[in-house]
Design a protein around this motif. Structure first.
Motif, PDB file in Angstrom:
ATOM      1  N   TYR A 195       0.848  -1.193   0.000  1.00 48.23           N
ATOM      2  CA  TYR A 195       0.000   0.000   0.000  1.00 48.23           C
ATOM      3  C   TYR A 195       0.881   1.239   0.000  1.00 48.23           C
ATOM      4  O   TYR A 195       1.818   1.338   0.772  1.00 48.23           O
ATOM      5  N   LEU A 196       0.567   2.169  -0.897  1.00 52.79           N
ATOM      6  CA  LEU A 196       1.328   3.406  -1.009  1.00 52.79           C
ATOM      7  C   LEU A 196       0.922   4.337   0.124  1.00 52.79           C
ATOM      8  O   LEU A 196      -0.205   4.819   0.169  1.00 52.79           O
ATOM      9  N   TYR A 197       1.843   4.567   1.040  1.00 51.71           N
ATOM     10  CA  TYR A 197       1.562   5.438   2.178  1.00 51.71           C
ATOM     11  C   TYR A 197       1.821   6.900   1.830  1.00 51.71           C
ATOM     12  O   TYR A 197       0.987   7.768   2.068  1.00 51.71           O
ATOM     13  N   LYS A 198       2.995   7.162   1.229  1.00 49.25           N
ATOM     14  CA  LYS A 198       3.372   8.539   0.927  1.00 49.25           C
ATOM     15  C   LYS A 198       4.505   8.526  -0.090  1.00 49.25           C
ATOM     16  O   LYS A 198       5.275   7.577  -0.153  1.00 49.25           O
ATOM     17  N   LYS A 224       9.588  13.953  -3.461  1.00 55.75           N
ATOM     18  CA  LYS A 224      10.538  14.017  -4.573  1.00 55.75           C
ATOM     19  C   LYS A 224      11.665  13.004  -4.457  1.00 55.75           C
ATOM     20  O   LYS A 224      12.233  12.586  -5.458  1.00 55.75           O
ATOM     21  N   LYS A 225      11.990  12.583  -3.231  1.00 51.95           N
ATOM     22  CA  LYS A 225      13.140  11.698  -3.025  1.00 51.95           C
ATOM     23  C   LYS A 225      12.805  10.295  -2.544  1.00 51.95           C
ATOM     24  O   LYS A 225      13.627   9.391  -2.649  1.00 51.95           O
ATOM     25  N   HIS A 226      11.599  10.087  -1.981  1.00 51.23           N
ATOM     26  CA  HIS A 226      11.284   8.819  -1.334  1.00 51.23           C
ATOM     27  C   HIS A 226       9.859   8.352  -1.639  1.00 51.23           C
ATOM     28  O   HIS A 226       8.986   9.161  -1.919  1.00 51.23           O
ATOM     29  N   VAL A 227       9.663   7.023  -1.503  1.00 52.37           N
ATOM     30  CA  VAL A 227       8.330   6.408  -1.562  1.00 52.37           C
ATOM     31  C   VAL A 227       8.236   5.459  -0.376  1.00 52.37           C
ATOM     32  O   VAL A 227       9.115   4.622  -0.170  1.00 52.37           O
ATOM     33  N   TRP A 228       7.168   5.597   0.419  1.00 43.31           N
ATOM     34  CA  TRP A 228       6.935   4.741   1.586  1.00 43.31           C
ATOM     35  C   TRP A 228       5.762   3.810   1.317  1.00 43.31           C
ATOM     36  O   TRP A 228       4.721   4.245   0.812  1.00 43.31           O
ATOM     37  N   THR A 229       5.929   2.540   1.677  1.00 42.93           N
ATOM     38  CA  THR A 229       4.847   1.566   1.533  1.00 42.93           C
ATOM     39  C   THR A 229       4.737   0.720   2.796  1.00 42.93           C
ATOM     40  O   THR A 229       5.648   0.694   3.623  1.00 42.93           O
ATOM     41  N   PHE A 230       3.615   0.029   2.907  1.00 42.11           N
ATOM     42  CA  PHE A 230       3.447  -1.005   3.928  1.00 42.11           C
ATOM     43  C   PHE A 230       2.628  -2.121   3.302  1.00 42.11           C
ATOM     44  O   PHE A 230       1.921  -1.907   2.316  1.00 42.11           O
ATOM     45  N   SER A 231       2.737  -3.337   3.843  1.00 42.42           N
ATOM     46  CA  SER A 231       2.001  -4.440   3.222  1.00 42.42           C
ATOM     47  C   SER A 231       0.998  -5.119   4.147  1.00 42.42           C
ATOM     48  O   SER A 231       0.121  -5.825   3.680  1.00 42.42           O
ATOM     49  N   GLY A 232       1.110  -4.903   5.430  1.00 49.97           N
ATOM     50  CA  GLY A 232       0.143  -5.473   6.355  1.00 49.97           C
ATOM     51  C   GLY A 232      -0.509  -4.381   7.176  1.00 49.97           C
ATOM     52  O   GLY A 232       0.086  -3.326   7.395  1.00 49.97           O
ATOM     53  N   TYR A 233      -1.744  -4.635   7.604  1.00 48.35           N
ATOM     54  CA  TYR A 233      -2.423  -3.624   8.415  1.00 48.35           C
ATOM     55  C   TYR A 233      -3.527  -4.244   9.258  1.00 48.35           C
ATOM     56  O   TYR A 233      -4.016  -5.338   8.967  1.00 48.35           O
ATOM     57  N   SER A 234      -3.895  -3.539  10.306  1.00 47.89           N
ATOM     58  CA  SER A 234      -5.063  -3.884  11.120  1.00 47.89           C
ATOM     59  C   SER A 234      -5.569  -2.609  11.778  1.00 47.89           C
ATOM     60  O   SER A 234      -4.831  -1.632  11.922  1.00 47.89           O
ATOM     61  N   PHE A 235      -6.834  -2.634  12.125  1.00 44.56           N
ATOM     62  CA  PHE A 235      -7.442  -1.500  12.817  1.00 44.56           C
ATOM     63  C   PHE A 235      -7.638  -1.864  14.283  1.00 44.56           C
ATOM     64  O   PHE A 235      -8.128  -2.945  14.600  1.00 44.56           O
ATOM     65  N   ASP A 258      -2.833   0.319  12.397  1.00 50.70           N
ATOM     66  CA  ASP A 258      -1.490  -0.183  12.640  1.00 50.70           C
ATOM     67  C   ASP A 258      -1.025  -0.834  11.340  1.00 50.70           C
ATOM     68  O   ASP A 258      -1.808  -1.493  10.654  1.00 50.70           O
ATOM     69  N   VAL A 259       0.262  -0.643  10.989  1.00 50.08           N
ATOM     70  CA  VAL A 259       0.790  -1.211   9.749  1.00 50.08           C
ATOM     71  C   VAL A 259       2.041  -2.029  10.035  1.00 50.08           C
ATOM     72  O   VAL A 259       2.692  -1.862  11.065  1.00 50.08           O
ATOM     73  N   SER A 260       2.378  -2.906   9.094  1.00 49.09           N
ATOM     74  CA  SER A 260       3.592  -3.719   9.217  1.00 49.09           C
ATOM     75  C   SER A 260       4.299  -3.788   7.866  1.00 49.09           C
ATOM     76  O   SER A 260       3.748  -3.386   6.846  1.00 49.09           O
TER      77      SER A 260
END
Length: 90
Positions: free
Chosen positions: A47-50, A53-64, A71-73
């Motif tokens: 999942y694309l979090y943010k 210009k210099k970076h891309v942050w992702t996460f692949s696991g989550y729960s509410f 919460d992400v992992s």
């Protein structure tokens, strides 16, 4: 814990194709062969979090949580310079 489907998540699911460093498979090579060494082309999905210009942050696991907070992992940060393409997964 409350489980929700990805359609309820506000983040887009993406496939990122990116380049990683490699080293020659041989311990010693002739200098004429140095430029035959190639980058590894890798693929990550998550999942694309943010992105900026210099970076891309992702996460692949989550729960509410019970209070509805996310919460992400499996968080990754990619330098934009190594990314070949980002595709949205439908």
């Amino acid at each position: 814990m409350i489980f929700m489907t990805s359609s309820k998540l506000k983040y887009k699911r993406v496939k990122i194709t990116w380049f990683d460093i490699t080293q020659s498979e041989e311990t010693w090579i002739h200098e004429d062969n140095i430029t035959n060494t190639r980058l590894a082309e890798c693929v990550d999905e998550g999942y694309l979090y943010k992105k900026d210009k210099k970076h891309v942050w992702t996460f692949s696991g989550y729960s509410f949580n019970d209070d509805g907070k996310l919460d992400v992992s499996n968080v990754n940060v990619f330098p934009r310079a190594v990314i070949k393409k980002i595709e949205v997964i439908k």
